[in-house]
Design a protein around this motif. Structure first.
Motif, mmCIF file in Angstrom:
data_model
loop_
_atom_site.group_PDB
_atom_site.id
_atom_site.type_symbol
_atom_site.label_atom_id
_atom_site.label_comp_id
_atom_site.label_asym_id
_atom_site.label_seq_id
_atom_site.Cartn_x
_atom_site.Cartn_y
_atom_site.Cartn_z
ATOM 1 N N ILE A 2 0.851 -1.186 0.000
ATOM 2 C CA ILE A 2 0.000 0.000 0.000
ATOM 3 C C ILE A 2 0.884 1.232 0.000
ATOM 4 C CG2 ILE A 2 -1.725 1.294 1.281
ATOM 5 C CD1 ILE A 2 -2.706 -1.327 2.418
ATOM 6 N N PHE A 3 0.613 2.110 -0.933
ATOM 7 C CA PHE A 3 1.416 3.330 -1.069
ATOM 8 C C PHE A 3 0.613 4.494 -0.518
ATOM 9 C CE2 PHE A 3 4.954 5.483 -2.875
ATOM 10 C CZ PHE A 3 4.494 6.756 -3.121
ATOM 11 N N THR A 4 1.176 5.166 0.448
ATOM 12 C CA THR A 4 0.480 6.265 1.112
ATOM 13 C C THR A 4 1.251 7.549 0.936
ATOM 14 O OG1 THR A 4 -0.241 4.684 2.789
ATOM 15 C CG2 THR A 4 -0.540 7.032 3.270
ATOM 16 N N LEU A 5 0.578 8.593 0.610
ATOM 17 C CA LEU A 5 1.218 9.899 0.492
ATOM 18 C C LEU A 5 0.983 10.691 1.767
ATOM 19 C CD1 LEU A 5 0.176 10.868 -3.108
ATOM 20 C CD2 LEU A 5 2.459 10.268 -2.345
ATOM 21 N N VAL A 6 2.048 11.276 2.260
ATOM 22 C CA VAL A 6 1.930 12.132 3.434
ATOM 23 C C VAL A 6 1.652 13.548 2.947
ATOM 24 C CG1 VAL A 6 3.105 13.021 5.467
ATOM 25 C CG2 VAL A 6 3.531 10.689 4.699
ATOM 26 N N LEU A 7 0.445 13.965 3.126
ATOM 27 C CA LEU A 7 0.032 15.283 2.643
ATOM 28 C C LEU A 7 -0.095 16.258 3.797
ATOM 29 C CD1 LEU A 7 -2.753 14.248 0.130
ATOM 30 C CD2 LEU A 7 -0.391 14.783 -0.358
ATOM 31 N N ALA A 8 0.378 17.461 3.583
ATOM 32 C CA ALA A 8 0.204 18.514 4.575
ATOM 33 C C ALA A 8 -1.056 19.288 4.238
ATOM 34 C CB ALA A 8 1.406 19.441 4.568
ATOM 35 N N CYS A 9 -1.884 19.443 5.214
ATOM 36 C CA CYS A 9 -3.177 20.089 4.958
ATOM 37 C C CYS A 9 -3.144 21.588 5.290
ATOM 38 C CB CYS A 9 -4.257 19.422 5.804
ATOM 39 S SG CYS A 9 -4.468 17.668 5.413
ATOM 40 N N SER A 10 -2.022 22.077 5.767
ATOM 41 C CA SER A 10 -1.964 23.480 6.189
ATOM 42 C C SER A 10 -1.870 24.415 4.993
ATOM 43 C CB SER A 10 -0.741 23.682 7.087
ATOM 44 O OG SER A 10 0.439 23.461 6.334
ATOM 45 N N ASN A 11 -2.170 25.674 5.226
ATOM 46 C CA ASN A 11 -2.063 26.684 4.179
ATOM 47 C C ASN A 11 -0.623 26.883 3.735
ATOM 48 O OD1 ASN A 11 -4.799 27.191 4.181
ATOM 49 N ND2 ASN A 11 -4.650 28.747 5.811
ATOM 50 N N SER A 12 0.315 26.673 4.688
ATOM 51 C CA SER A 12 1.726 26.875 4.353
ATOM 52 C C SER A 12 2.177 25.912 3.267
ATOM 53 C CB SER A 12 2.605 26.682 5.600
ATOM 54 O OG SER A 12 2.478 25.362 6.098
ATOM 55 N N PHE A 13 1.668 24.688 3.316
ATOM 56 C CA PHE A 13 2.041 23.700 2.292
ATOM 57 C C PHE A 13 1.522 24.161 0.928
ATOM 58 C CE2 PHE A 13 0.904 20.026 -0.318
ATOM 59 C CZ PHE A 13 2.138 19.416 -0.421
ATOM 60 N N THR A 14 0.282 24.572 0.856
ATOM 61 C CA THR A 14 -0.299 25.044 -0.393
ATOM 62 C C THR A 14 0.495 26.221 -0.946
ATOM 63 O OG1 THR A 14 -2.483 24.376 0.369
ATOM 64 C CG2 THR A 14 -2.407 25.903 -1.480
ATOM 65 N N PHE A 120 3.378 3.732 -7.518
ATOM 66 C CA PHE A 120 3.493 5.185 -7.598
ATOM 67 C C PHE A 120 2.248 5.834 -8.210
ATOM 68 C CE2 PHE A 120 7.869 3.579 -7.789
ATOM 69 C CZ PHE A 120 8.437 4.287 -6.746
ATOM 70 N N GLU A 121 1.184 5.092 -8.282
ATOM 71 C CA GLU A 121 0.000 5.572 -9.008
ATOM 72 C C GLU A 121 -0.512 6.905 -8.479
ATOM 73 O OE1 GLU A 121 -2.148 5.571 -12.172
ATOM 74 O OE2 GLU A 121 -0.873 3.840 -11.733
ATOM 75 N N GLY A 122 -0.431 7.085 -7.177
ATOM 76 C CA GLY A 122 -0.962 8.324 -6.609
ATOM 77 C C GLY A 122 0.009 9.482 -6.582
ATOM 78 N N VAL A 123 1.224 9.259 -7.054
ATOM 79 C CA VAL A 123 2.255 10.286 -6.924
ATOM 80 C C VAL A 123 2.080 11.435 -7.903
ATOM 81 C CG1 VAL A 123 4.715 10.742 -7.225
ATOM 82 C CG2 VAL A 123 3.972 8.729 -5.960
ATOM 83 N N TYR A 124 1.781 11.120 -9.150
ATOM 84 C CA TYR A 124 1.831 12.127 -10.214
ATOM 85 C C TYR A 124 0.961 13.340 -9.915
ATOM 86 C CZ TYR A 124 1.451 14.348 -14.751
ATOM 87 O OH TYR A 124 1.464 15.263 -15.750
ATOM 88 N N LYS A 125 -0.232 13.109 -9.441
ATOM 89 C CA LYS A 125 -1.170 14.203 -9.176
ATOM 90 C C LYS A 125 -0.559 15.245 -8.237
ATOM 91 C CE LYS A 125 -5.602 15.123 -6.927
ATOM 92 N NZ LYS A 125 -6.769 14.497 -6.248
ATOM 93 N N TYR A 126 0.139 14.775 -7.204
ATOM 94 C CA TYR A 126 0.674 15.692 -6.202
ATOM 95 C C TYR A 126 2.059 16.210 -6.588
ATOM 96 C CZ TYR A 126 -3.204 13.788 -3.593
ATOM 97 O OH TYR A 126 -4.461 13.411 -3.215
ATOM 98 N N ALA A 127 2.887 15.333 -7.149
ATOM 99 C CA ALA A 127 4.233 15.749 -7.543
ATOM 100 C C ALA A 127 4.176 16.831 -8.614
ATOM 101 C CB ALA A 127 5.034 14.552 -8.041
ATOM 102 N N SER A 128 3.205 16.703 -9.530
ATOM 103 C CA SER A 128 3.105 17.666 -10.624
ATOM 104 C C SER A 128 2.676 19.043 -10.141
ATOM 105 C CB SER A 128 2.130 17.158 -11.687
ATOM 106 O OG SER A 128 0.834 16.977 -11.134
#
Length: 313
Positions: A2-14, A120-128
């Motif tokens: 299982i591939f999990t992405l660690v996403l930051a939900c804060s405004n600073s990340f955006t 890596f299926e979920g990577v492209y959306k966020y990496a891009s």
């Protein structure tokens, strides 16, 4: 896995992602087609990050040093063909199967490279969203490492270097062939590895099998068995005597698998193997013989040269 992405939900990340993208978009770029569409990448990318192991090896072989790569293991210790090649490269280690995107943002990459693989299926959306991202075809070519070199070279405009790399590989293949011609030997070699307590033999479509076939050494045993499209074939103990190769290379997937090999060596059927009887069974490095990249290919050719010279000197 299982591939999990660690996403930051804060405004600073955006905000970081937005700023990173604006820097890239303000420079001139060229459009490249890839496995997930197209991306406009810098004309001369300086801060490349690879997110998969084989792209990392391939980019290095093409004469380009990424600023960082993501791996799930200690590559300096476990992969001898990376020795001295990772100096100055930030290793984004992760043993949990997670990529920390905030850390990736802080690297300010101008190009991210990854392969098309379910892991890596979920990577492209966020990496891009962080930087122009190229997904090199992998599953489309069934993990063909030679094609991977060509695909990466097109993206990085290193096609001449890719040709040189393959010429060097073919030259070394011919050198190993010549060893046997000089000794007037006709050999058949097999490579098997131990995983989850079971012996698996590799065939022509595998990494090691393909290289052995290039040299003309691969034992064609089991090639005509069921599931012809598979690169590997599980071998039961009863089938051990059918491995009638002159030389057998064996690798444990993990250090704990060495005990499985020792148990196999105590089986009466093991002693019926031709290679065992001729004392030509050699333990090799799994990371090399299953490497799926040009750096590992050269290390495997080194192994073959060493053992063939040792055996037939």
């Amino acid at each position: 896995m299982i591939f999990t992405l660690v996403l930051a939900c804060s405004n600073s990340f955006t905000q970081k992602v937005t700023n990173s993208n604006s820097k890239v978009q303000s420079t001139e770029c060229r459009v490249v087609q890839h496995a997930r569409g197209e991306s406009c990448i810098p004309l001369n990318p300086k801060r490349i990050v690879t997110l998969d192991f084989n792209s990392f090896a391939t980019v290095l072989a093409l004469g380009i040093k990424p600023i960082a790569t993501w791996v799930t293991t200690e590559i300096e210790d476990d992969f001898r063909y990376f020795q001295s090649k990772v100096d100055g490269i930030e290793i984004l280690r992760s043993s949990s199967g997670q990529i920390n995107l905030e850390k990736l943002v802080l690297l300010h990459p101008d190009l991210i490279i990854v392969i098309s693989h379910p892991f890596f299926e979920g990577v492209y959306k966020y990496a891009s969203q962080i930087a122009p991202t190229v997904v090199l075809p992998w599953i489309e070519h069934r993990g063909n490492w030679k094609q991977h070199i060509q695909d990466a070279a097109k993206v990085l405009e290193r096609t001449e270097m890719a040709t040189q790399i393959m010429n060097d590989y073919n030259r070394r293949v011919q050198e190993v062939k010549q060893l046997l011609v000089n000794k007037k030997r006709s050999l058949r070699i097999s490579f098997a590895y131990v995983a989850s307590g079971q012996l698996v033999i590799t065939r022509k479509k595998s990494f090691a099998g393909g290289i052995l076939d290039d040299i003309g050494l691969l034992n064609p045993i089991f090639e005509e068995s069921r599931d012809k499209h598979l690169a590997d074939l599980l071998i039961s103990e009863e089938l051990l005597p059918k491995i009638d190769s002159d030389i057998l290379f064996v690798a444990p997937l993990r250090k704990g698998d060495r005990s499985i090999i020792k148990r196999l060596q105590q089986k009466p059927l093991w002693n019926k193997l031709k290679a065992v009887q001729q004392e030509q069974v050699y333990l090799v490095d799994f990371s090399v013989w299953r490497g799926l990249n040009i750096l590992a290919a050269h290390e495997m050719l080194n192994d073959l040269s060493k053992y063939l010279v040792r055996t037939y000197a």
